[in-house]
Scaffold this motif. Structure first.
Motif, PDB file in Angstrom:
ATOM      1  N   SER A 248       0.635  -1.207   0.016  1.00 17.85           N
ATOM      2  CA  SER A 248      -0.025   0.024   0.080  1.00 17.85           C
ATOM      3  C   SER A 248       1.030   1.004   0.065  1.00 17.85           C
ATOM      4  CB  SER A 248      -0.944   0.230   1.033  1.00 17.85           C
ATOM      5  OG  SER A 248      -1.615   1.390   1.388  1.00 17.85           O
ATOM      6  N   GLY A 249       0.579   2.320  -0.698  1.00 21.08           N
ATOM      7  CA  GLY A 249       1.130   3.578  -0.847  1.00 21.08           C
ATOM      8  C   GLY A 249       1.048   4.443   0.370  1.00 21.08           C
ATOM      9  N   ASP A 250      -0.121   3.787   1.263  1.00 19.46           N
ATOM     10  CA  ASP A 250      -0.362   4.565   2.447  1.00 19.46           C
ATOM     11  C   ASP A 250       0.334   4.194   3.503  1.00 19.46           C
ATOM     12  OD1 ASP A 250      -2.440   6.593   1.682  1.00 19.46           O
ATOM     13  OD2 ASP A 250      -3.676   4.680   1.202  1.00 19.46           O
ATOM     14  N   TYR A 251       0.974   3.161   3.362  1.00 22.10           N
ATOM     15  CA  TYR A 251       1.898   2.538   4.670  1.00 22.10           C
ATOM     16  C   TYR A 251       3.429   2.558   4.378  1.00 22.10           C
ATOM     17  CZ  TYR A 251      -1.784   0.457   7.659  1.00 22.10           C
ATOM     18  OH  TYR A 251      -2.677   0.245   8.508  1.00 22.10           O
ATOM     19  N   HIS A 252       3.797   3.237   5.279  1.00 21.98           N
ATOM     20  CA  HIS A 252       5.369   3.203   5.385  1.00 21.98           C
ATOM     21  C   HIS A 252       6.070   1.858   6.360  1.00 21.98           C
ATOM     22  CE1 HIS A 252       4.832   7.615   4.814  1.00 21.98           C
ATOM     23  NE2 HIS A 252       5.300   7.024   3.848  1.00 21.98           N
ATOM     24  N   PRO A 253       7.217   1.605   6.203  1.00 17.78           N
ATOM     25  CA  PRO A 253       7.596   0.082   6.858  1.00 17.78           C
ATOM     26  C   PRO A 253       7.428   0.539   8.486  1.00 17.78           C
ATOM     27  CG  PRO A 253       9.309   0.743   5.279  1.00 17.78           C
ATOM     28  CD  PRO A 253       8.201   2.125   5.362  1.00 17.78           C
ATOM     29  N   ILE A 254       7.557   1.555   8.995  1.00 17.62           N
ATOM     30  CA  ILE A 254       7.182   1.674  10.676  1.00 17.62           C
ATOM     31  C   ILE A 254       5.566   1.527  10.666  1.00 17.62           C
ATOM     32  CG2 ILE A 254       6.500   4.319  10.360  1.00 17.62           C
ATOM     33  CD1 ILE A 254       8.286   2.158  13.162  1.00 17.62           C
ATOM     34  N   ASP A 255       4.710   1.732   9.724  1.00 19.63           N
ATOM     35  CA  ASP A 255       3.193   1.552   9.773  1.00 19.63           C
ATOM     36  C   ASP A 255       2.956   0.044   9.755  1.00 19.63           C
ATOM     37  OD1 ASP A 255       2.776   4.193   9.666  1.00 19.63           O
ATOM     38  OD2 ASP A 255       2.890   4.267   7.622  1.00 19.63           O
ATOM     39  N   LEU A 256       4.006  -0.518   9.112  1.00 18.10           N
ATOM     40  CA  LEU A 256       3.507  -2.164   9.206  1.00 18.10           C
ATOM     41  C   LEU A 256       3.621  -2.757  10.751  1.00 18.10           C
ATOM     42  CD1 LEU A 256       5.486  -3.311   6.142  1.00 18.10           C
ATOM     43  CD2 LEU A 256       2.949  -3.185   6.412  1.00 18.10           C
ATOM     44  N   ILE A 257       4.705  -2.307  11.539  1.00 20.08           N
ATOM     45  CA  ILE A 257       4.864  -2.483  12.878  1.00 20.08           C
ATOM     46  C   ILE A 257       3.392  -1.961  13.659  1.00 20.08           C
ATOM     47  CG2 ILE A 257       5.989  -2.402  14.956  1.00 20.08           C
ATOM     48  CD1 ILE A 257       8.543  -1.652  13.381  1.00 20.08           C
TER      49      ILE A 257
END
Length: 357
Positions: A248-257
């Motif tokens: 998703s373009g809305d999520y950065h790697p930190i958002d996955l955590i």
């Protein structure tokens, strides 16, 4: 020529229908992120769809703290919905795009906290779209939020969709225990008893739910392949949902955590958030379901155990405003065919009660 598996065939048919309808190239008139105040806390939301006076559908994901299937990462993922309804996406405070440092999240956060924020979100959307019918669409724990919003703002809501609904969490735990009882080892029974006598709700409930997911079809429908440790075969939708979190373009790697907050030890097992997880035992939606007059659609897999299917079908028989649809060969997380069925029912329900097609 390689033969498609059943889930692949269903997805291919969906893609073909979207292409013929022009949805594969369709771009929403609105596709934007905003920061709004919910519960006195600034939080991110996304809005996509036709805008204007088109019906609005507010999406509430499961968990708590599990923005899976519904959540900010899924903006643009459901063109069949976003071509008809203006979709609103929100990651619950503390997870996904709205994750915070642990010490910034109040230790007394509870399911009631999320309910108050969901009501604030609905009020904000009403201000932004004053002439649009508002639909609530919740998955799993999100169905608790749809019902709390409906109870607080019934005159502002056109209807509610509850996918994989929960009703009474203490009852759900006993349903799970009954379902997995024939398969338990002596060691598992002993641990279950220790947790049940621990004085807390969540450790026992979480363990029983995990066992039921391993031994039965109530979480992932596996049919002939079920059994402890059984693989999830040909579950194309499940893998697409997981892949979306990464791509998703809305999520950065930190958002996955943050998206995994509801399963990570510092989110689920941390002593800091005992109040949140134990507050799940307070959930009992039966009284609301019996008294709300607004249209409500329940979509439930036939192997579900959060609520027994016969209980919901009986509710629909008693209440003329309640519609119940059983998803064939499905657990709590729909497989491809069940998801396609659920999507058709959502669209038909939404168009019917808002009069928009």
């Amino acid at each position: 020529m390689q033969r498609l598996s059943e889930p692949q065939r269903v997805l291919s048919q969906m893609a073909t229908r979207m292409k013929h309808a022009g949805l594969g190239r369709w771009q929403p008139a609105i596709s934007a992120r905003h920061t709004v105040m919910l519960g006195g806390v600034p939080q991110k939301i996304s809005v996509e769809g036709p805008g204007g006076d088109a019906p609005v559908m507010i999406m509430f994901h499961g968990g708590p703290w599990a923005p899976f299937i519904y959540g900010l990462a899924y903006r643009g993922f459901y063109p069949e919905l976003s071509s008809r309804f203006t979709l609103v996406w929100w990651d619950q405070y503390g997870c996904g795009k709205n994750a915070r440092r642990l010490h910034d999240i109040p230790a007394d956060i509870s399911v009631e906290t999320f309910a108050r924020m969901a009501i604030d979100l609905t009020d904000e959307i009403r201000r932004r779209f004053p002439n649009s019918p508002i639909l609530l669409n919740g998955y799993s724990f999100g169905t608790y939020l749809t019902m709390q919003v409906a109870a607080a703002r019934e005159t502002d809501i056109a209807g509610a969709i509850n996918l994989g609904p929960i009703m009474n969490m203490r009852e759900a735990t006993e349903h799970f225990r009954t379902a997995c009882e024939p398969y338990l080892t002596d060691r598992e029974r002993q641990r279950m008893l220790r947790l049940r006598n621990s004085g807390r709700y969540d450790p026992y409930a979480a363990y029983v739910e995990r066992l039921a997911g391993a031994y039965t079809d109530c979480c992932h429908y596996r049919g002939q392949d079920r059994g402890k440790g059984g693989m999830i075969h040909d579950d194309a939708m499940f893998h697409r949902w997981l892949l979306r979190l990464i791509t998703s373009g809305d999520y950065h790697p930190i958002d996955l955590i943050g998206a995994a907050m509801g399963t990570l030890p510092y989110g689920r097992l941390s002593r800091r958030f005992h109040t949140l997880w134990d507050s799940m035992e307070n959930i009992d939606l039966w009284a609301l379901a019996e008294h709300l007059d607004m249209p409500i659609l329940y979509l439930q897999g036939d192997a579900e155990r959060y609520v027994l299917p016969d209980e919901l079908s009986a509710l629909a028989a008693r209440r003329s405003n309640v519609r119940y649809v059983r998803l064939d060969r499905s657990g709590h997380i729909p497989k491809s065919r069940a998801w396609a069925q659920a999507m058709r029912e959502m669209i038909a329900f939404g168009e019917e009660i808002t009069g928009c097609r």
